[in-house]
Design a protein around this motif. Structure first.
Motif, PDB file in Angstrom:
ATOM      1  N   THR A 114      -9.834  17.745  -3.767  1.00  0.00           N
ATOM      2  CA  THR A 114      -8.453  17.503  -4.175  1.00  0.00           C
ATOM      3  C   THR A 114      -7.804  18.827  -4.564  1.00  0.00           C
ATOM      4  N   ARG A 115      -6.682  19.112  -3.966  1.00  0.00           N
ATOM      5  CA  ARG A 115      -5.982  20.373  -4.240  1.00  0.00           C
ATOM      6  C   ARG A 115      -5.158  20.280  -5.509  1.00  0.00           C
ATOM      7  N   SER A 164       1.008  26.791  -6.483  1.00  0.00           N
ATOM      8  CA  SER A 164       0.517  25.957  -5.389  1.00  0.00           C
ATOM      9  C   SER A 164       1.530  24.844  -5.174  1.00  0.00           C
ATOM     10  N   GLU A 210     -10.104  21.253   1.222  1.00  0.00           N
ATOM     11  CA  GLU A 210      -9.836  19.814   1.100  1.00  0.00           C
ATOM     12  C   GLU A 210      -9.947  19.086   2.431  1.00  0.00           C
ATOM     13  N   VAL A 233      -9.084  24.034  -4.863  1.00  0.00           N
ATOM     14  CA  VAL A 233      -9.451  22.686  -4.425  1.00  0.00           C
ATOM     15  C   VAL A 233     -10.707  22.270  -5.178  1.00  0.00           C
TER      16      VAL A 233
END
Length: 349
Positions: free
Chosen positions: A13-14, A160, A31, A9
């Motif tokens: 924002t991931r 992810s 996040e 992150v």
């Protein structure tokens, strides 16, 4: 200290997708803030586990933290005696403190008569697993002192992705392993040119109803470890899956995996294949570990089978043709009696 960009992150924002390597810091809660972070903490499931691949035994071990409960398990199946030995321990949720910067850190469960510790060192290129578990009425003592060679590991799998009702992060890799593992009076020795340890790390915000079928296997070659990781779970179209083929020096994306159990009981084989034909294997179980809990709104129906895989992998090329011949630029790897695991999870948690 990790650079700001080397995190899962970044600035709230991931990052999503197949990542080139494990971020130095993996904290899925970064996040969120305030109440949103607190709520999601109770949905966060984190674990770091290993599958050990050795001709004389089947073995897996894990440290896992659901933040309302932490736990650890280890099993060793002795092929010569056909006996499954298991130990487990519980701890307070959050107490394992599985570090976000795992690759240069340590983590452990340390209770009287039950200790499992991992030490990861990117700097030295050596990771360590130590186990010291006392005998119980149900199983003999298990001890282990294993060294993983990170300088000769596979390329990493680092994914992810969004799930229906959740998020997933996983990191996996194959390591040549050396050292010893003892079960009671039985001692087995691991040789790095023959034996492997498969790392499985998860940091996932799983949905209340969680289902998957997953498997993995690997074998050493002169050029480096080769193997596969494959899963079938509810997915969001367009999101990356964690399935992959490991070839020497690369981790190739794989998708659309089918698991087909053959007719018969718990020892019946499973056919596992990708839609493009690059993975086509049959898994033959030799035994299984089972966990079942049904407590109203919380339930777990889980089993992990251990056994061997036979079939083919096609790495470095396109999909197989209708005749199974594939493309000319692919490399076919014959898989014969290669040790691995295959598991099923159906949970409400």
């Amino acid at each position: 200290m990790a650079a700001d960009h080397d995190r899962l992150v970044v600035a709230g924002t991931r990052r999503y997708g197949r990542l080139p390597s494990r971020p130095a810091v993996v904290d899925p809660l970064a996040e969120y803030q305030g109440l949103a972070r607190a709520r999601r903490r109770l949905r966060l499931k984190e674990w770091v586990g290993f599958t050990l691949l050795h001709p004389e035994i089947y073995s897996s071990l894990i440290l896992q933290d659901a933040h309302y409960l932490a736990s650890s398990e280890i099993y060793v199946y002795d092929r010569a005696s056909a006996r499954l030995h298991q130990h487990a321990a519980n701890a307070l949720g959050g107490s394992l403190n599985l570090p976000h910067n795992l690759m240069d850190n340590s983590c452990a469960i340390a209770q009287r008569g039950y200790q499992i510790a991992y030490d990861f060192s990117e700097q030295t290129g050596r990771h360590h697993i130590k186990v010291d578990i006392a005998a119980s009425a149900q199983a003999p003592a298990i001890t282990a002192d294993l060294t993983l060679d990170a300088t000769a590991s596979s390329a990493p799998l680092s994914v992810s992705s969004l799930l229906p009702g959740g998020q997933m992060y996983t990191h996996k890799a194959l390591y040549p392993v050396s050292g010893t593992l003892c079960v009671g009076d039985t001692k087995v020795t691991f040789f790095p040119e023959r034996d492997l340890a498969v790392l499985d790390e998860h940091r996932s915000l799983l949905p209340y109803r969680t289902r998957w079928v997953w498997g993995t296997f690997a074998l050493p070659t002169e050029d480096g470890p080769v193997g596969a990781n494959f899963v079938n779970r509810p997915e969001i179209i367009g999101q990356p899956e964690e399935s992959c083929l490991w070839a020497p020096g690369s981790c190739e994306p794989l998708s659309n995996i089918s698991f087909t159990k053959q007719a018969g009981g718990t020892s019946a084989p499973w056919r596992i294949a990708s839609a493009d034909g690059r993975l086509d294997v049959v898994f033959t179980p030799e035994g299984r570990k089972t966990v079942k809990h049904h407590l109203g709104v919380v339930a777990i129906d889980y089993f992990q089978m251990f056994g061997s895989y036979t079939g083919t992998l096609r790495t470095g090329g396109g999909s197989a043709g209708k005749d199974g011949g594939g493309t000319a630029d692919g490399t076919v790897v014959e898989v014969k009696d290669v040790h691995g695991v295959c598991e099923s999870m159906d949970a409400r948690m």
